[in-house]
Write a protein that holds these residues in place. Structure first.
Motif, mmCIF file in Angstrom:
data_model
loop_
_atom_site.group_PDB
_atom_site.id
_atom_site.type_symbol
_atom_site.label_atom_id
_atom_site.label_comp_id
_atom_site.label_asym_id
_atom_site.label_seq_id
_atom_site.Cartn_x
_atom_site.Cartn_y
_atom_site.Cartn_z
ATOM 1 N N ASP A 41 0.795 -1.231 0.000
ATOM 2 C CA ASP A 41 0.000 0.000 0.000
ATOM 3 C C ASP A 41 0.826 1.279 0.000
ATOM 4 O OD1 ASP A 41 -2.468 -1.480 0.239
ATOM 5 O OD2 ASP A 41 -1.947 -1.824 2.348
ATOM 6 N N GLY A 42 2.144 1.174 -0.057
ATOM 7 C CA GLY A 42 2.976 2.359 0.080
ATOM 8 C C GLY A 42 3.018 3.227 -1.169
ATOM 9 N N SER A 43 3.416 4.484 -0.942
ATOM 10 C CA SER A 43 3.587 5.416 -2.060
ATOM 11 C C SER A 43 4.460 6.575 -1.610
ATOM 12 C CB SER A 43 2.232 5.949 -2.544
ATOM 13 O OG SER A 43 1.626 6.755 -1.545
ATOM 14 N N TRP A 44 5.009 7.273 -2.588
ATOM 15 C CA TRP A 44 5.675 8.554 -2.349
ATOM 16 C C TRP A 44 4.853 9.612 -3.061
ATOM 17 C CZ3 TRP A 44 9.783 10.203 0.533
ATOM 18 C CH2 TRP A 44 10.621 9.228 1.090
ATOM 19 N N GLN A 45 4.533 10.687 -2.357
ATOM 20 C CA GLN A 45 3.779 11.784 -2.943
ATOM 21 C C GLN A 45 4.615 13.049 -2.911
ATOM 22 O OE1 GLN A 45 -0.181 12.272 -1.386
ATOM 23 N NE2 GLN A 45 -0.623 10.069 -1.424
ATOM 24 N N THR A 46 4.490 13.849 -3.942
ATOM 25 C CA THR A 46 5.188 15.131 -3.988
ATOM 26 C C THR A 46 4.151 16.251 -4.019
ATOM 27 O OG1 THR A 46 5.336 15.011 -6.419
ATOM 28 C CG2 THR A 46 7.220 14.181 -5.152
ATOM 29 N N GLY A 47 4.565 17.425 -3.559
ATOM 30 C CA GLY A 47 3.639 18.545 -3.508
ATOM 31 C C GLY A 47 2.851 18.544 -2.215
ATOM 32 N N ARG A 48 1.601 19.000 -2.286
ATOM 33 C CA ARG A 48 0.754 19.070 -1.084
ATOM 34 C C ARG A 48 0.475 17.676 -0.538
ATOM 35 N NH1 ARG A 48 -4.555 22.465 -1.577
ATOM 36 N NH2 ARG A 48 -4.583 21.787 0.608
ATOM 37 N N MET A 49 0.474 17.569 0.795
ATOM 38 C CA MET A 49 0.205 16.292 1.436
ATOM 39 C C MET A 49 -1.302 16.041 1.432
ATOM 40 S SD MET A 49 1.877 14.883 4.960
ATOM 41 C CE MET A 49 1.017 15.988 6.057
ATOM 42 N N ARG A 50 -1.705 14.904 0.836
ATOM 43 C CA ARG A 50 -3.126 14.611 0.663
ATOM 44 C C ARG A 50 -3.546 13.349 1.411
ATOM 45 N NH1 ARG A 50 -0.782 16.022 -3.972
ATOM 46 N NH2 ARG A 50 -0.482 13.857 -4.606
ATOM 47 N N LEU A 77 10.219 14.911 3.542
ATOM 48 C CA LEU A 77 11.433 15.571 3.068
ATOM 49 C C LEU A 77 11.022 16.864 2.374
ATOM 50 C CD1 LEU A 77 13.272 12.497 1.465
ATOM 51 C CD2 LEU A 77 13.668 13.471 3.729
ATOM 52 N N GLU A 78 11.640 17.972 2.785
ATOM 53 C CA GLU A 78 11.322 19.250 2.162
ATOM 54 C C GLU A 78 12.593 19.966 1.743
ATOM 55 O OE1 GLU A 78 8.939 21.578 4.794
ATOM 56 O OE2 GLU A 78 7.163 20.302 4.581
ATOM 57 N N THR A 79 12.480 20.724 0.653
ATOM 58 C CA THR A 79 13.515 21.649 0.224
ATOM 59 C C THR A 79 12.866 23.028 0.189
ATOM 60 O OG1 THR A 79 13.084 21.589 -2.162
ATOM 61 C CG2 THR A 79 14.418 19.797 -1.235
ATOM 62 N N ALA A 80 13.583 24.020 -0.295
ATOM 63 C CA ALA A 80 13.034 25.370 -0.334
ATOM 64 C C ALA A 80 11.784 25.461 -1.197
ATOM 65 C CB ALA A 80 14.093 26.344 -0.848
ATOM 66 N N ASP A 81 11.658 24.583 -2.193
ATOM 67 C CA ASP A 81 10.520 24.703 -3.110
ATOM 68 C C ASP A 81 9.821 23.385 -3.424
ATOM 69 O OD1 ASP A 81 12.418 23.458 -4.660
ATOM 70 O OD2 ASP A 81 12.409 24.940 -6.279
ATOM 71 N N SER A 82 10.076 22.347 -2.632
ATOM 72 C CA SER A 82 9.443 21.062 -2.942
ATOM 73 C C SER A 82 9.247 20.239 -1.672
ATOM 74 C CB SER A 82 10.287 20.271 -3.940
ATOM 75 O OG SER A 82 11.547 19.938 -3.378
ATOM 76 N N ARG A 83 8.401 19.234 -1.793
ATOM 77 C CA ARG A 83 8.133 18.329 -0.673
ATOM 78 C C ARG A 83 7.910 16.927 -1.217
ATOM 79 N NH1 ARG A 83 3.131 19.150 3.477
ATOM 80 N NH2 ARG A 83 4.632 20.479 4.531
ATOM 81 N N ALA A 84 8.447 15.927 -0.513
ATOM 82 C CA ALA A 84 8.197 14.522 -0.832
ATOM 83 C C ALA A 84 7.797 13.831 0.460
ATOM 84 C CB ALA A 84 9.433 13.867 -1.421
ATOM 85 N N VAL A 85 6.699 13.066 0.395
ATOM 86 C CA VAL A 85 6.153 12.420 1.581
ATOM 87 C C VAL A 85 6.029 10.925 1.317
ATOM 88 C CG1 VAL A 85 4.184 12.296 3.156
ATOM 89 C CG2 VAL A 85 4.867 14.500 2.175
ATOM 90 N N GLY A 86 6.603 10.111 2.197
ATOM 91 C CA GLY A 86 6.484 8.668 2.097
ATOM 92 C C GLY A 86 5.296 8.194 2.915
ATOM 93 N N VAL A 87 4.363 7.509 2.261
ATOM 94 C CA VAL A 87 3.094 7.131 2.879
ATOM 95 C C VAL A 87 2.980 5.610 2.977
ATOM 96 C CG1 VAL A 87 0.584 7.296 2.688
ATOM 97 C CG2 VAL A 87 2.023 9.196 1.889
ATOM 98 N N ASP A 88 2.671 5.111 4.151
ATOM 99 C CA ASP A 88 2.429 3.675 4.368
ATOM 100 C C ASP A 88 3.536 2.801 3.766
ATOM 101 O OD1 ASP A 88 0.168 3.776 5.902
ATOM 102 O OD2 ASP A 88 -1.228 3.629 4.212
ATOM 103 N N LEU A 89 4.764 3.254 3.850
ATOM 104 C CA LEU A 89 5.879 2.508 3.264
ATOM 105 C C LEU A 89 6.077 1.188 4.009
ATOM 106 C CD1 LEU A 89 8.352 5.492 2.821
ATOM 107 C CD2 LEU A 89 6.918 4.448 1.057
ATOM 108 N N GLY A 90 6.175 0.098 3.264
ATOM 109 C CA GLY A 90 6.366 -1.213 3.880
ATOM 110 C C GLY A 90 7.728 -1.348 4.529
#
Length: 250
Positions: free
Chosen positions: A69-78, A88-101
């Motif tokens: 069920d895992g995923s990586w999402q970029t941008g707004r956290m949904r 993980l965030e930078t000055a202009d981006s975001r990556a969120v790891g969701v339900d990572l196994g």
């Protein structure tokens, strides 16, 4: 479970969001690594190996596996906060790891040790149909679908492709590997399928990109075979669900 093409596409998305940028936030929500903070480090590289992902920053490597069920999402956290494993965030981006196994922080110098057991990567620079064929045929009595799913044989196939490939080659999923007359050709076709789908959100194995026409047998139990009209059969008794046409796959 996400397959090799999905992981490849995820790596591309993470490269666009993170590579060459300095992390301004690194929040790991896994108790073992909760004190790890890579803020201030530059993300140098994102790579995938089979179904595994690595985000390299400084001397560390963030290793993840999506599992079911895992995923990586970029941008707004949904997603709900309780599903988030890492931000993980930078000055202009975001990556969120969701339900990572799997989520762990490794020493970069030895991060690939965790995937050393994998067979040739269907979408990687080490791909070799001949080497994968030797692995495939090592146990000729083993069922073909089960063998294709073994990441030690070749890396990247999941249950969708295992079922679809069996259909394309006229083999039932339970057929012994020894019945494959040309294993190199089978694996070349496997690589072609994943490569063709590496940038698609909608996976297609039939060559027909119209919705509802994309797959031969997977998920189509009871529906008519696209070639002969016979009802597709299924077996849900094992670890993985299998699908086949009793007329086309003998």
């Amino acid at each position: 479970m996400p397959e090799g093409d999905t992981v490849y596409r995820t790596a591309e998305k993470l490269r666009e969001a993170l590579v060459g940028k300095t992390l301004t936030r690194c929040e790991v929500r896994v108790p073992r690594y909760a004190t790890v903070d890579l803020s201030g480090q530059v993300v140098d590289e994102v790579l995938c190996r089979g179904k595994h992902l690595f985000i390299r920053a400084g001397t560390a490597s963030i290793h993840s596996h999506l599992k079911m069920d895992g995923s990586w999402q970029t941008g707004r956290m949904r997603v709900p906060a309780h599903k988030v494993r890492i931000i993980l965030e930078t000055a202009d981006s975001r990556a969120v790891g969701v339900d990572l196994g799997v989520l762990e922080i490794l020493e970069r110098a030895r991060d690939l040790d965790v995937v050393a057991h994998l067979g040739p990567d269907l979408l990687g620079p080490d791909w070799s149909a001949e080497a994968a064929a030797a692995n495939l045929m090592a146990d000729p009595g083993r069922p073909i679908a089960e063998t294709l799913l073994d990441q030690r044989v070749l890396a990247g196939v999941g249950n969708v492709y295992a079922n679809e490939l069996c259909y394309v080659f006229g083999l039932r999923p339970q057929t012994a590997v020894g019945a494959v007359s040309d294993p190199v050709r089978l694996l070349q076709r496997t690589q072609q399928m994943l490569w063709a789908n590496r940038s698609r959100v909608q996976r297609v194995t039939t060559g027909d990109t119209r919705r509802g026409r994309d797959l031969w047998v997977y998920g189509r139990a009871g529906e008519p075979c696209r070639r002969c009209g016979t009802a597709i059969e299924t077996d849900r008794s094992g670890d993985r669900v299998t699908y086949w046409c009793p007329a086309c796959q003998r």
